[in-house]
Design a protein around this motif. Structure first.
Motif, PDB file in Angstrom:
ATOM      1  N   LYS A   1     -39.920   0.112  -8.649  1.00 43.56           N
ATOM      2  CA  LYS A   1     -39.775   0.487  -7.097  1.00 43.56           C
ATOM      3  C   LYS A   1     -38.648   1.235  -6.798  1.00 43.56           C
ATOM      4  O   LYS A   1     -37.783   0.669  -6.669  1.00 43.56           O
ATOM      5  N   ARG A   2     -39.073   2.466  -6.359  1.00 38.93           N
ATOM      6  CA  ARG A   2     -38.063   3.405  -5.933  1.00 38.93           C
ATOM      7  C   ARG A   2     -38.286   3.650  -4.591  1.00 38.93           C
ATOM      8  O   ARG A   2     -39.337   4.330  -4.321  1.00 38.93           O
ATOM      9  N   LEU A   3     -37.624   3.175  -3.554  1.00 41.85           N
ATOM     10  CA  LEU A   3     -38.104   3.883  -2.146  1.00 41.85           C
ATOM     11  C   LEU A   3     -37.101   5.042  -1.565  1.00 41.85           C
ATOM     12  O   LEU A   3     -36.001   5.370  -2.190  1.00 41.85           O
ATOM     13  N   PRO A   4     -37.770   5.823  -0.695  1.00 38.36           N
ATOM     14  CA  PRO A   4     -37.124   6.626   0.108  1.00 38.36           C
ATOM     15  C   PRO A   4     -35.894   6.088   0.856  1.00 38.36           C
ATOM     16  O   PRO A   4     -35.887   5.241   1.075  1.00 38.36           O
ATOM     17  N   ALA A   5     -34.861   7.090   0.735  1.00 40.69           N
ATOM     18  CA  ALA A   5     -33.494   6.625   1.507  1.00 40.69           C
ATOM     19  C   ALA A   5     -33.801   6.234   2.829  1.00 40.69           C
ATOM     20  O   ALA A   5     -34.365   6.753   3.667  1.00 40.69           O
ATOM     21  N   LEU A   6     -32.907   4.906   3.087  1.00 40.36           N
ATOM     22  CA  LEU A   6     -33.048   4.264   4.472  1.00 40.36           C
ATOM     23  C   LEU A   6     -31.657   5.168   5.144  1.00 40.36           C
ATOM     24  O   LEU A   6     -30.703   4.866   4.710  1.00 40.36           O
ATOM     25  N   VAL A   7     -31.853   5.861   6.523  1.00 43.27           N
ATOM     26  CA  VAL A   7     -30.884   6.446   6.915  1.00 43.27           C
ATOM     27  C   VAL A   7     -30.275   5.198   8.082  1.00 43.27           C
ATOM     28  O   VAL A   7     -30.951   5.074   8.906  1.00 43.27           O
ATOM     29  N   ARG A   8     -28.974   4.917   7.841  1.00 46.48           N
ATOM     30  CA  ARG A   8     -28.265   4.124   8.607  1.00 46.48           C
ATOM     31  C   ARG A   8     -27.290   4.598   9.580  1.00 46.48           C
ATOM     32  O   ARG A   8     -26.597   5.728   9.075  1.00 46.48           O
TER      33      ARG A   8
END
Length: 248
Positions: free
Chosen positions: A106-113
């Motif tokens: 499972k590879r998720l799109p980047a979370l922008v923090r």
């Protein structure tokens, strides 16, 4: 300065020893000129951090119960192509090392923090949704709640009350359904709106030429004689519609 956070997870049919997987990954990190630090987990698998150029950070963890997780953090202006290449290299290498032991990747799109405009908002049942918000149109605290309006390319301007998404410009059908879906005749009548601070019902009502509309809304910050104008000020995304219709 915003931070991008990538995740890559491998679920395994059986736990693996870090000695059989980690050495095969080290060459990838060394090519990126990343420095390794191994941390003591008190018997809970393997944990290492890799620090590289431009503030890049990778956390590699081989869990004791059949799970491998990789977290990559970098600043938003970092080279996206290089980051994709790094994650691709790690994924392909682990596929080879783990062979038939993998049950799911499972590879998720980047979370922008830490972005200037917050795109992530929880639902009432605890799920996290990402919106395409690109601008804060309005924000203010009333005596009763925090009020935010974000602009969304997909939904138009969107109203949030105390962090909960309330409705968007695209929800016109919802507003029309509340009004009776065209079955009610409001022409020449006196109409009372309880709530409706988003301005949607008011904007639709004035099209139907009622005799008078009274709105009661707890978040108005001005006196009653200014209630309509405070609505226009507070919820600006219906401003042009209401002004146009009330001037006819």
């Amino acid at each position: 300065m915003a931070l991008r956070h990538y995740t890559l997870d491998f679920n395994l049919s059986a736990a693996v020893d870090s000695a059989s997987t980690v050495p095969g990954l080290l060459s990838i990190f060394h090519e990126q000129e990343m420095t390794e630090t191994v941390h003591d987990t008190n018997g809970h698998g393997y944990l290492a951090t890799f620090v590289g150029k431009n503030g890049r950070l990778v956390v590699l963890r081989v869990h004791a119960h059949g799970l491998i997780t990789i977290d990559l953090q970098c600043y938003e202006e970092d080279n996206i192509a290089q980051l994709d290449n790094l994650l691709n290299a790690l994924e392909e290498k682990l596929k080879v090392l783990l062979n038939d032991n993998i049950t799911r990747i499972k590879r998720l799109p980047a979370l922008v923090r830490g972005a200037k405009v917050d795109r992530y908002w929880p639902t009432v049942d605890g799920r996290l949704l990402e919106y395409d918000f690109d601008q804060v149109v309005y924000e203010e605290d009333s005596p009763y709640q925090n009020i935010k309006i974000f602009h969304s390319k997909e939904f138009g301007n969107t109203l949030l009350l105390d962090g909960d998404v309330n409705l968007s410009e695209s929800d016109l059908s919802y507003t029309q359904a509340i009004m009776g879906g065209g079955k009610e005749n409001y022409a020449g009548k006196e109409v009372l709106i309880l709530g409706g601070g988003d301005g949607g019902i008011l904007a639709e009502l004035v099209k139907l030429k009622p005799k008078m509309v009274t709105m009661v809304e707890i978040s108005f910050k001005n006196n009653c004689s200014m209630s309509l104008f405070s609505t226009l000020t507070l919820f600006g995304f219906f401003l042009s519609k209401i002004l146009t219709l009330t001037r006819k």
